[in-house]
Design a protein around this motif. Structure first.
Motif, PDB file in Angstrom:
ATOM      1  N   ARG A  79       0.835  -1.204   0.000  1.00 41.20           N
ATOM      2  CA  ARG A  79       0.000   0.000   0.000  1.00 41.20           C
ATOM      3  C   ARG A  79       0.877   1.263   0.000  1.00 41.20           C
ATOM      4  NH1 ARG A  79      -2.426  -0.571   4.674  1.00 41.20           N
ATOM      5  NH2 ARG A  79      -3.952  -2.034   3.876  1.00 41.20           N
ATOM      6  N   GLN A  80       1.939   1.228   0.806  1.00 40.14           N
ATOM      7  CA  GLN A  80       2.838   2.376   0.865  1.00 40.14           C
ATOM      8  C   GLN A  80       3.547   2.599  -0.468  1.00 40.14           C
ATOM      9  OE1 GLN A  80       5.138   1.077   4.174  1.00 40.14           O
ATOM     10  NE2 GLN A  80       3.733   1.928   5.702  1.00 40.14           N
ATOM     11  N   ALA A  99      -7.285   9.887  -0.944  1.00 38.50           N
ATOM     12  CA  ALA A  99      -8.669   9.557  -1.304  1.00 38.50           C
ATOM     13  C   ALA A  99      -8.717   8.319  -2.174  1.00 38.50           C
ATOM     14  CB  ALA A  99      -9.311  10.739  -2.023  1.00 38.50           C
ATOM     15  N   VAL A 100      -7.769   8.169  -3.077  1.00 33.10           N
ATOM     16  CA  VAL A 100      -7.735   6.988  -3.945  1.00 33.10           C
ATOM     17  C   VAL A 100      -7.506   5.725  -3.119  1.00 33.10           C
ATOM     18  CG1 VAL A 100      -6.387   5.832  -5.744  1.00 33.10           C
ATOM     19  CG2 VAL A 100      -7.013   8.229  -6.005  1.00 33.10           C
ATOM     20  N   PHE A 101      -6.642   5.820  -2.124  1.00 31.61           N
ATOM     21  CA  PHE A 101      -6.291   4.649  -1.330  1.00 31.61           C
ATOM     22  C   PHE A 101      -7.127   4.504  -0.061  1.00 31.61           C
ATOM     23  CE2 PHE A 101      -2.702   4.937  -4.088  1.00 31.61           C
ATOM     24  CZ  PHE A 101      -2.253   3.635  -4.226  1.00 31.61           C
ATOM     25  N   GLY A 102      -8.065   5.406   0.144  1.00 35.29           N
ATOM     26  CA  GLY A 102      -8.911   5.322   1.330  1.00 35.29           C
ATOM     27  C   GLY A 102      -8.168   5.647   2.615  1.00 35.29           C
ATOM     28  N   ARG A 103      -7.201   6.539   2.505  1.00 40.84           N
ATOM     29  CA  ARG A 103      -6.396   6.925   3.654  1.00 40.84           C
ATOM     30  C   ARG A 103      -6.342   8.445   3.760  1.00 40.84           C
ATOM     31  NH1 ARG A 103      -6.918   2.111   4.251  1.00 40.84           N
ATOM     32  NH2 ARG A 103      -5.382   0.667   5.029  1.00 40.84           N
ATOM     33  N   ASP A 104      -5.792   8.924   4.844  1.00 42.63           N
ATOM     34  CA  ASP A 104      -5.640  10.350   5.096  1.00 42.63           C
ATOM     35  C   ASP A 104      -4.366  10.855   4.429  1.00 42.63           C
ATOM     36  OD1 ASP A 104      -4.710  12.460   7.697  1.00 42.63           O
ATOM     37  OD2 ASP A 104      -6.583  12.684   6.596  1.00 42.63           O
ATOM     38  N   ARG A 105      -4.297  12.163   4.168  1.00 44.83           N
ATOM     39  CA  ARG A 105      -3.108  12.728   3.520  1.00 44.83           C
ATOM     40  C   ARG A 105      -1.864  12.574   4.383  1.00 44.83           C
ATOM     41  NH1 ARG A 105      -1.923  17.367   5.999  1.00 44.83           N
ATOM     42  NH2 ARG A 105      -3.594  18.395   7.129  1.00 44.83           N
ATOM     43  N   THR A 106      -2.041  12.555   5.700  1.00 47.83           N
ATOM     44  CA  THR A 106      -0.876  12.377   6.569  1.00 47.83           C
ATOM     45  C   THR A 106      -0.329  10.961   6.458  1.00 47.83           C
ATOM     46  OG1 THR A 106      -2.306  11.854   8.447  1.00 47.83           O
ATOM     47  CG2 THR A 106      -1.625  14.152   8.180  1.00 47.83           C
ATOM     48  N   THR A 107      -1.199  10.009   6.193  1.00 47.35           N
ATOM     49  CA  THR A 107      -0.762   8.631   5.977  1.00 47.35           C
ATOM     50  C   THR A 107       0.043   8.544   4.687  1.00 47.35           C
ATOM     51  OG1 THR A 107      -2.748   7.868   7.101  1.00 47.35           O
ATOM     52  CG2 THR A 107      -1.548   6.239   5.798  1.00 47.35           C
ATOM     53  N   VAL A 108      -0.397   9.257   3.666  1.00 49.68           N
ATOM     54  CA  VAL A 108       0.326   9.279   2.390  1.00 49.68           C
ATOM     55  C   VAL A 108       1.696   9.921   2.588  1.00 49.68           C
ATOM     56  CG1 VAL A 108       0.308  10.112   0.010  1.00 49.68           C
ATOM     57  CG2 VAL A 108      -1.819   9.360   1.081  1.00 49.68           C
ATOM     58  N   ARG A 109       1.746  11.013   3.337  1.00 50.87           N
ATOM     59  CA  ARG A 109       3.025  11.679   3.608  1.00 50.87           C
ATOM     60  C   ARG A 109       3.976  10.718   4.322  1.00 50.87           C
ATOM     61  NH1 ARG A 109       2.526  16.170   7.617  1.00 50.87           N
ATOM     62  NH2 ARG A 109       2.819  14.431   9.008  1.00 50.87           N
ATOM     63  N   ALA A 111       3.893   7.447   4.260  1.00 52.02           N
ATOM     64  CA  ALA A 111       4.273   6.371   3.338  1.00 52.02           C
ATOM     65  C   ALA A 111       5.356   6.843   2.374  1.00 52.02           C
ATOM     66  CB  ALA A 111       3.046   5.888   2.557  1.00 52.02           C
ATOM     67  N   CYS A 112       5.212   8.042   1.839  1.00 48.66           N
ATOM     68  CA  CYS A 112       6.208   8.565   0.893  1.00 48.66           C
ATOM     69  C   CYS A 112       7.559   8.773   1.574  1.00 48.66           C
ATOM     70  CB  CYS A 112       5.705   9.869   0.275  1.00 48.66           C
ATOM     71  SG  CYS A 112       4.329   9.636  -0.871  1.00 48.66           S
ATOM     72  N   GLN A 118      13.706   4.183   2.593  1.00 52.19           N
ATOM     73  CA  GLN A 118      14.058   2.787   2.359  1.00 52.19           C
ATOM     74  C   GLN A 118      14.653   2.541   0.975  1.00 52.19           C
ATOM     75  OE1 GLN A 118      10.728   0.281   3.179  1.00 52.19           O
ATOM     76  NE2 GLN A 118      10.775   0.696   5.372  1.00 52.19           N
ATOM     77  N   ARG A 119      14.737   3.553   0.159  1.00 52.23           N
ATOM     78  CA  ARG A 119      15.304   3.372  -1.180  1.00 52.23           C
ATOM     79  C   ARG A 119      16.792   3.028  -1.116  1.00 52.23           C
ATOM     80  NH1 ARG A 119      12.301   5.707  -6.172  1.00 52.23           N
ATOM     81  NH2 ARG A 119      13.690   4.192  -7.065  1.00 52.23           N
ATOM     82  N   GLU A 120      17.368   3.140   0.063  1.00 46.41           N
ATOM     83  CA  GLU A 120      18.767   2.759   0.229  1.00 46.41           C
ATOM     84  C   GLU A 120      18.932   1.243   0.210  1.00 46.41           C
ATOM     85  OE1 GLU A 120      19.963   4.669   3.819  1.00 46.41           O
ATOM     86  OE2 GLU A 120      19.715   6.673   2.976  1.00 46.41           O
ATOM     87  N   ARG A 121      17.845   0.525   0.458  1.00 44.20           N
ATOM     88  CA  ARG A 121      17.897  -0.942   0.359  1.00 44.20           C
ATOM     89  C   ARG A 121      17.968  -1.318  -1.118  1.00 44.20           C
ATOM     90  NH1 ARG A 121      12.595  -2.391   3.484  1.00 44.20           N
ATOM     91  NH2 ARG A 121      12.602  -3.996   1.882  1.00 44.20           N
TER      92      ARG A 121
END
Length: 151
Positions: A79-80, A99-109, A111-112, A118-121
């Motif tokens: 999901r993230q 809204a697309v994922f059924g989550r709050d904007r703070t959750t999206v922030r 996740a991003c 984690q892109r270092e992995r």
């Protein structure tokens, strides 16, 4: 003065007659179908495709991904990743992505930020590069097909 209670009078006509009576009259005019630009269609379809790609990448269903509750770690990561891809590739606001994922904007922030950290992995970064390339290619092909510039 004594008040009398209202008595319920049963309806004697059948339901089908009542429904037929409502349907009479002028038919409703439907508005003409709305025409979407390539950018609008891409903004509507792209995040759903990002969601499906992320779910497939982690081997989970869209139902699991769209669940309103917390999920297993692989589903949460999918999901993230989907939110990250939708936000970065399709330039959606965090509110719209949420809204697309059924989550709050703070959750999206969150996740991003988490995915960026984690892109270092190496394995995750390689997978994200492949998913980004596939979605970017789809976006280009989709826009080309809508404008009629197919090779």
């Amino acid at each position: 003065m004594v008040r009398q209670q209202k008595q319920h009078v049963p309806v004697t006509e059948p339901v089908t007659t009542r429904l037929a009576r409502r349907a009479r009259g002028r038919p409703r005019k439907l508005p003409p179908p709305r025409r979407f630009s390539a950018i609008e269609l891409q903004a509507r379809l792209g995040p759903r495709l990002a969601e499906a790609v992320a779910a497939n990448w982690q081997g989970c269903s869209l139902r699991e991904l769209r669940a309103g509750t917390r999920s297993a770690a692989r589903v949460a990561e999918a999901r993230q990743v989907g939110m990250y891809l939708a936000h970065t590739l399709f330039h959606l606001s965090m509110t719209r992505t949420g809204a697309v994922f059924g989550r709050d904007r703070t959750t999206v922030r969150h996740a991003c930020q988490l995915i960026e950290d984690q892109r270092e992995r190496p394995l995750l970064d390689e997978a994200l590069l492949m998913l980004e390339a596939a979605l970017a290619r789809w976006a280009e092909d989709f826009a080309r097909a809508l404008t009629g510039d197919e090779p």
